[in-house]
Write a protein that holds these residues in place. Structure first.
Motif, PDB file in Angstrom:
ATOM      1  N   TYR A   1       3.084  11.535   1.279  1.00 21.49           N
ATOM      2  CA  TYR A   1       2.891  10.190   1.835  1.00 21.49           C
ATOM      3  C   TYR A   1       1.968   9.361   0.936  1.00 21.49           C
ATOM      4  O   TYR A   1       2.276   8.221   0.599  1.00 21.49           O
ATOM      5  CB  TYR A   1       2.322  10.292   3.252  1.00 21.49           C
TER       6      TYR A   1
ATOM      7  N   GLN B   1       2.873   6.001  -1.219  1.00 25.42           N
ATOM      8  CA  GLN B   1       2.084   4.773  -1.027  1.00 25.42           C
ATOM      9  C   GLN B   1       1.538   4.280  -2.375  1.00 25.42           C
ATOM     10  O   GLN B   1       1.541   3.084  -2.650  1.00 25.42           O
ATOM     11  CB  GLN B   1       0.913   5.025  -0.062  1.00 25.42           C
TER      12      GLN B   1
ATOM     13  N   GLU C   1       3.959   2.483  -4.295  1.00 24.97           N
ATOM     14  CA  GLU C   1       4.415   1.347  -3.477  1.00 24.97           C
ATOM     15  C   GLU C   1       5.862   1.513  -2.987  1.00 24.97           C
ATOM     16  O   GLU C   1       6.623   0.558  -2.940  1.00 24.97           O
ATOM     17  CB  GLU C   1       4.251   0.038  -4.242  1.00 24.97           C
TER      18      GLU C   1
ATOM     19  N   TYR D   1       6.832   2.058   0.200  1.00 27.57           N
ATOM     20  CA  TYR D   1       6.379   2.090   1.584  1.00 27.57           C
ATOM     21  C   TYR D   1       7.464   2.532   2.553  1.00 27.57           C
ATOM     22  O   TYR D   1       7.199   3.245   3.506  1.00 27.57           O
ATOM     23  CB  TYR D   1       5.833   0.722   1.986  1.00 27.57           C
TER      24      TYR D   1
ATOM     25  N   ALA E   1       7.712   6.206   2.374  1.00 28.88           N
ATOM     26  CA  ALA E   1       6.501   6.812   2.932  1.00 28.88           C
ATOM     27  C   ALA E   1       6.604   6.838   4.433  1.00 28.88           C
ATOM     28  O   ALA E   1       6.209   7.763   5.092  1.00 28.88           O
ATOM     29  CB  ALA E   1       5.265   6.059   2.479  1.00 28.88           C
TER      30      ALA E   1
END
Length: 64
Positions: free
Chosen positions: A52, A56, A59, A61, A64
């Motif tokens: 995760y 992140q 980037e 997201y 994630a």
């Protein structure tokens, strides 16, 4: 260009993510074999948290 940069960043960490997910899977399977050993579940959780954080950092997201 931005999309290409994003995929290059993911390609850069892809091997590490794959290895960490393999470790998470092994920890989960070990927990299933011995459910009294909660340490295995914590290992799985730690590996997933690492994935995760990596997603992140680059980037991604949605992943994630």
């Amino acid at each position: 260009m931005s999309d290409r940069h994003d995929y290059l960043a993911l390609d850069w960490v892809r091997g590490e993510i794959q290895e960490t997910l393999t470790q998470a899977q092994q920890a989960l399977e070990a927990f299933v074999d011995t459910p009294d050993d909660a340490t295995r579940m914590r290992f799985c959780q730690a590996h997933l948290h690492q994935v995760y954080g990596t997603l992140q950092m680059v980037e991604f997201y949605g992943a994630a």
